[in-house]
Design a protein around this motif. Structure first.
Motif, short mmCIF file in Angstrom:
data_model
loop_
_atom_site.label_atom_id
_atom_site.label_comp_id
_atom_site.label_asym_id
_atom_site.label_seq_id
_atom_site.Cartn_x
_atom_site.Cartn_y
_atom_site.Cartn_z
N ASN A 166 0.83 -1.21 0.00
CA ASN A 166 0.00 0.00 0.00
C ASN A 166 0.86 1.25 0.00
OD1 ASN A 166 -2.79 -0.45 -0.21
ND2 ASN A 166 -2.88 -1.28 1.86
N GLU A 167 1.94 1.20 0.77
CA GLU A 167 2.86 2.35 0.82
C GLU A 167 3.48 2.63 -0.54
OE1 GLU A 167 5.70 1.41 3.82
OE2 GLU A 167 4.27 1.57 5.48
N ARG A 168 3.57 1.59 -1.37
CA ARG A 168 4.17 1.74 -2.70
C ARG A 168 3.12 1.95 -3.78
NH1 ARG A 168 8.83 -2.55 -3.69
NH2 ARG A 168 9.06 -1.12 -5.47
N GLY A 169 1.86 2.18 -3.39
CA GLY A 169 0.83 2.56 -4.34
C GLY A 169 0.17 1.42 -5.08
N VAL A 170 -0.02 0.27 -4.43
CA VAL A 170 -0.65 -0.87 -5.11
C VAL A 170 -2.10 -0.54 -5.47
CG1 VAL A 170 -1.44 -2.00 -2.98
CG2 VAL A 170 -0.97 -3.37 -5.01
N ARG A 171 -2.46 -0.86 -6.72
CA ARG A 171 -3.84 -0.68 -7.20
C ARG A 171 -4.45 -2.01 -7.63
NH1 ARG A 171 -3.38 2.98 -4.73
NH2 ARG A 171 -3.39 5.21 -5.18
N SER A 172 -3.61 -2.93 -8.04
CA SER A 172 -4.04 -4.28 -8.42
C SER A 172 -3.13 -5.27 -7.71
CB SER A 172 -3.96 -4.48 -9.94
OG SER A 172 -4.79 -3.57 -10.62
N LEU A 173 -3.68 -6.46 -7.39
CA LEU A 173 -2.92 -7.41 -6.58
C LEU A 173 -3.13 -8.84 -7.09
CD1 LEU A 173 -1.19 -7.96 -4.00
CD2 LEU A 173 -3.37 -8.22 -2.77
N ILE A 174 -2.02 -9.58 -7.20
CA ILE A 174 -2.07 -11.01 -7.49
C ILE A 174 -1.76 -11.76 -6.20
CG2 ILE A 174 -0.99 -12.92 -8.74
CD1 ILE A 174 -0.18 -10.83 -10.89
N ILE A 175 -2.68 -12.63 -5.78
CA ILE A 175 -2.41 -13.54 -4.66
C ILE A 175 -2.23 -14.93 -5.24
CG2 ILE A 175 -3.32 -14.61 -2.57
CD1 ILE A 175 -4.49 -12.05 -1.74
N ASP A 176 -1.04 -15.47 -5.09
CA ASP A 176 -0.67 -16.76 -5.68
C ASP A 176 -0.88 -17.87 -4.66
OD1 ASP A 176 0.43 -18.89 -7.02
OD2 ASP A 176 2.25 -17.83 -7.62
N LEU A 177 -1.90 -18.70 -4.89
CA LEU A 177 -2.21 -19.83 -4.01
C LEU A 177 -1.94 -21.17 -4.69
CD1 LEU A 177 -5.58 -18.61 -2.39
CD2 LEU A 177 -3.24 -18.35 -1.53
N ARG A 178 -1.12 -21.16 -5.73
CA ARG A 178 -0.76 -22.42 -6.38
C ARG A 178 0.03 -23.29 -5.40
NH1 ARG A 178 2.06 -20.14 -11.67
NH2 ARG A 178 2.83 -18.75 -10.04
N ASP A 179 -0.34 -24.57 -5.33
CA ASP A 179 0.31 -25.55 -4.43
C ASP A 179 0.10 -25.23 -2.95
OD1 ASP A 179 1.38 -27.06 -6.62
OD2 ASP A 179 2.94 -25.55 -6.84
N ASN A 180 -0.83 -24.32 -2.64
CA ASN A 180 -1.14 -24.02 -1.24
C ASN A 180 -2.13 -25.08 -0.73
OD1 ASN A 180 -2.61 -22.94 1.08
ND2 ASN A 180 -1.59 -21.00 0.66
N THR A 181 -1.69 -25.88 0.24
CA THR A 181 -2.49 -27.01 0.70
C THR A 181 -3.52 -26.64 1.75
OG1 THR A 181 -0.70 -27.53 2.24
CG2 THR A 181 -0.74 -28.74 0.17
N GLY A 182 -3.60 -25.37 2.12
CA GLY A 182 -4.62 -24.92 3.06
C GLY A 182 -4.11 -24.83 4.48
N GLY A 183 -5.03 -25.00 5.44
CA GLY A 183 -4.67 -24.87 6.84
C GLY A 183 -5.85 -24.41 7.66
N TYR A 184 -5.63 -23.39 8.50
CA TYR A 184 -6.67 -22.94 9.42
C TYR A 184 -7.77 -22.15 8.71
CZ TYR A 184 -3.62 -24.25 13.31
OH TYR A 184 -2.86 -24.94 14.20
N LEU A 185 -9.03 -22.51 9.01
CA LEU A 185 -10.18 -21.84 8.42
C LEU A 185 -10.22 -20.36 8.78
CD1 LEU A 185 -13.03 -21.78 7.07
CD2 LEU A 185 -13.95 -22.45 9.31
N ASP A 186 -9.93 -20.02 10.03
CA ASP A 186 -10.05 -18.62 10.45
C ASP A 186 -9.12 -17.71 9.66
OD1 ASP A 186 -7.82 -19.78 11.91
OD2 ASP A 186 -7.78 -17.94 13.09
#
Length: 265
Positions: A166-186
């Protein structure tokens, strides 16, 4: 009796559904360590390509880095015992290296072309388990975050990463969840809440003997106006799918990749 239970349960669980699995106490301990955020050890990742432990990565700020261990080092002895060339399995190696915080382990390392083993005495300590693998700006407005799992510390790590972007002016964001096996629901709920508007449904739980329970966003998320892209693949499961599904079902962002694992639908 214990042996019968340990032998029977895996077969019973296998017949339930594709996602249920029985973990013996030792395996459960290892699984919990990877999600709770820290464990005691010397702080290295290693591989055993040819019957010799090769250090792949030294955890920044961990005991091994402080002692001077380097990537590429080959561990030959642990507390005077030879572990190289004896076909020792990986669990046995880990058992020798890990231990209670504050205890020490002596290792002999083969480094580069040195003839003599380099000795190290390493004091075991808590090793932080980081789940944000990388976070940076791709260009002036597009940010990128790679999350490896949904552990106890994941939301705090992502919030810290988001504040920097945010400090660097983000306007669009990619969240990469490839190979993310999950974990805590909360953690998936907290992350979803950052992007969704008030009263948007994140996920619901419903079961044969469980009344339906709905989870909604509270409208206090700090990233509601950021363009969002979520990367998933066939190994994205559980909390990854809860987050991606909430973004997709609320038309909040774009899901990119391949059909996911199917555990958190």
């Amino acid at each position: 009796y214990k042996d019968i239970v340990e032998s029977t349960l895996p077969h019973l669980m296998r017949n339930l559904d594709p996602h249920s699995v029985y973990l013996p106490p030792k395996e459960l301990e290892v699984a919990d360590e990877s999600l709770t955020g820290n464990f005691s050890g010397i702080g290295i990742q290693f591989n055993v390509p040819n019957d010799t432990v090769v250090v792949i990565n030294v955890v920044p700020g961990g005991p091994s880095e402080r002692a001077g261990l380097l990537s590429g080092d080959r561990i030959i002895t642990v507390n005077g015992e030879n572990i190289a060339g004896v076909k020792m399995n990986q669990d046995s190696i880990v058992k020798r290296l890990k231990g209670p915080r504050g205890t020490t382990v002596k290792i002999g390392v083969k480094r580069d072309d040195l003839e003599e083993l380099v000795p190290f005495t390493i004091k075991r300590d808590n090793i932080p388990v980081k789940t944000v693998d990388v976070s940076y700006m791709i260009n002036d407005t597009l940010g990128y975050i790679k999350l490896s799992k949904f552990a106890r510390t994941s939301y705090a790590e992502i919030r810290e990463a988001l504040e920097k972007l945010n400090e660097r002016g983000v306007r669009s964001l990619i969240i990469d969840l490839r190979d993310n096996t999950g974990g805590y629901l909360d953690q998936a709920l907290l992350l979803s809440n950052e992007f969704l508007a008030e009263d948007q449904l994140i996920v619901y739980m419903d079961g044969l003997h469980r009344k339906r329970q709905d989870f909604y966003a509270d409208g206090k998320g700090t990233m509601q106006n950021v363009n969002l892209y979520v990367l998933i693949n066939e190994n994205s499961a559980s909390s990854s799918e809860i987050f991606a599904g909430a973004i997709q079902d609320n038309d909040r962002g774009t899901i990119v990749g391949r059909r996911s694992f199917g555990k958190g639908l």
